[in-house]
Enzyme design. Sequence first.
Site, mmCIF file in Angstrom:
data_model
loop_
_atom_site.group_PDB
_atom_site.id
_atom_site.type_symbol
_atom_site.label_atom_id
_atom_site.label_comp_id
_atom_site.label_asym_id
_atom_site.label_seq_id
_atom_site.Cartn_x
_atom_site.Cartn_y
_atom_site.Cartn_z
ATOM 1 C CB ALA A 13 154.007 82.333 2.765
ATOM 2 N NE ARG A 15 147.492 73.530 6.160
ATOM 3 C CZ ARG A 15 146.794 72.471 6.559
ATOM 4 N NH1 ARG A 15 146.819 72.126 7.836
ATOM 5 N NH2 ARG A 15 146.068 71.775 5.727
ATOM 6 N NE ARG A 40 149.265 86.443 5.813
ATOM 7 C CZ ARG A 40 149.658 85.747 6.860
ATOM 8 N NH1 ARG A 40 150.408 86.310 7.782
ATOM 9 N NH2 ARG A 40 149.295 84.490 7.007
ATOM 10 C CB THR A 103 143.834 69.969 -7.225
ATOM 11 O OG1 THR A 103 143.411 70.575 -5.985
ATOM 12 C CG2 THR A 103 144.778 68.821 -6.918
ATOM 13 C CB ALA A 127 151.540 64.834 -8.960
ATOM 14 N N PRO A 128 148.140 65.307 -8.866
ATOM 15 C CG PRO A 128 146.461 63.733 -9.198
ATOM 16 C CD PRO A 128 147.724 64.252 -9.804
ATOM 17 C CG HIS A 157 140.646 67.050 1.033
ATOM 18 N ND1 HIS A 157 140.090 66.048 0.259
ATOM 19 C CD2 HIS A 157 141.973 67.039 0.765
ATOM 20 C CE1 HIS A 157 141.039 65.468 -0.463
ATOM 21 N NE2 HIS A 157 142.186 66.049 -0.171
ATOM 22 C CG HIS A 158 142.180 71.116 4.758
ATOM 23 N ND1 HIS A 158 141.995 72.309 4.087
ATOM 24 C CD2 HIS A 158 143.144 70.448 4.068
ATOM 25 C CE1 HIS A 158 142.814 72.371 3.058
ATOM 26 N NE2 HIS A 158 143.522 71.258 3.015
ATOM 27 C CE LYS A 161 141.009 69.286 -2.387
ATOM 28 N NZ LYS A 161 142.187 69.910 -3.010
#
Length: 275
Positions: A13, A15, A40, A103, A127-128, A157-158, A161
């Site tokens: 569920a 992204r 949910r 990660t 895998a990172p 990053h966004h 994270k």
Amino acid sequence: MTAPVRVAVSGAAGRMGRAVVRAVCGQPDLQLVAAFGRQRHLGEDAGVVAGVGPVGVAIQPADRLAELGGRADVLVEFSVGDAALANATRAAQAGVRPVVGATGYSPPALEELREVCARTRVGGLVAPNFALGAVLLMRFCQQAAAYFPHAEIVELHHDRKRDAPSGTALRTAQLIAQARGPAPEPAVAEEEKVHGARGGLHGGVRVHSVRLPGLVAHQEVLFGGPGQVLTLRHDAYSEESFLPGVLLAVRRVLGLSELVVGLEHLLEENRRAAR
């Protein structure tokens, strides 16, 4: 006719999980057979949540991962941190090959997964980063570090994270450290006026983390030398950038009998097989 690879998706569920569901459903040689996700969304059709329409696979709680034995060949795991590796370990114990993109996990959690894969002879991959460009960036950094020992990493990053630095930045720093040997001595005795202004050290490599809305996943590595700077950068602008690597891993993990860390190992194997 070869039977399709039966794939389960954990974190279905989220992204990245939704993107993986879409990708799996679009491949004729892959079949989505199970999905696990947030409270949910329990009971909802994974295809509907992912935006591809009904696929007849309801999202289940993670505690049902142990029931995957005999039902799935591969588990794609995009949950968070140690929980992701705990899910992967459950899958491996059931004979299902884990492909993990999380990660922020701890070394003991990784070692437990490694031991379970070795004991059961179930192949797996952690895998990172699944973006092929990011994997190539890490390889180029290894090559550059042999000639440019002065290096720093900036990863961006966004703002959703949680872990910092990113797993990709930590892996890149490890590879640079291995390729260059001992870190060069600083030119001067540095004094930070703001704590952390010079970033964190990992393997003697400074890593700086940026978190902002509008970003997705980006990494820039700067190598300095006399009179010159070499900059290597990779930018991922959407979850779609990771999917070719995920699909490669889902297909290639079937041939593994132990845990492998890093998509680059499968890329090298894929290159040799294509010759």
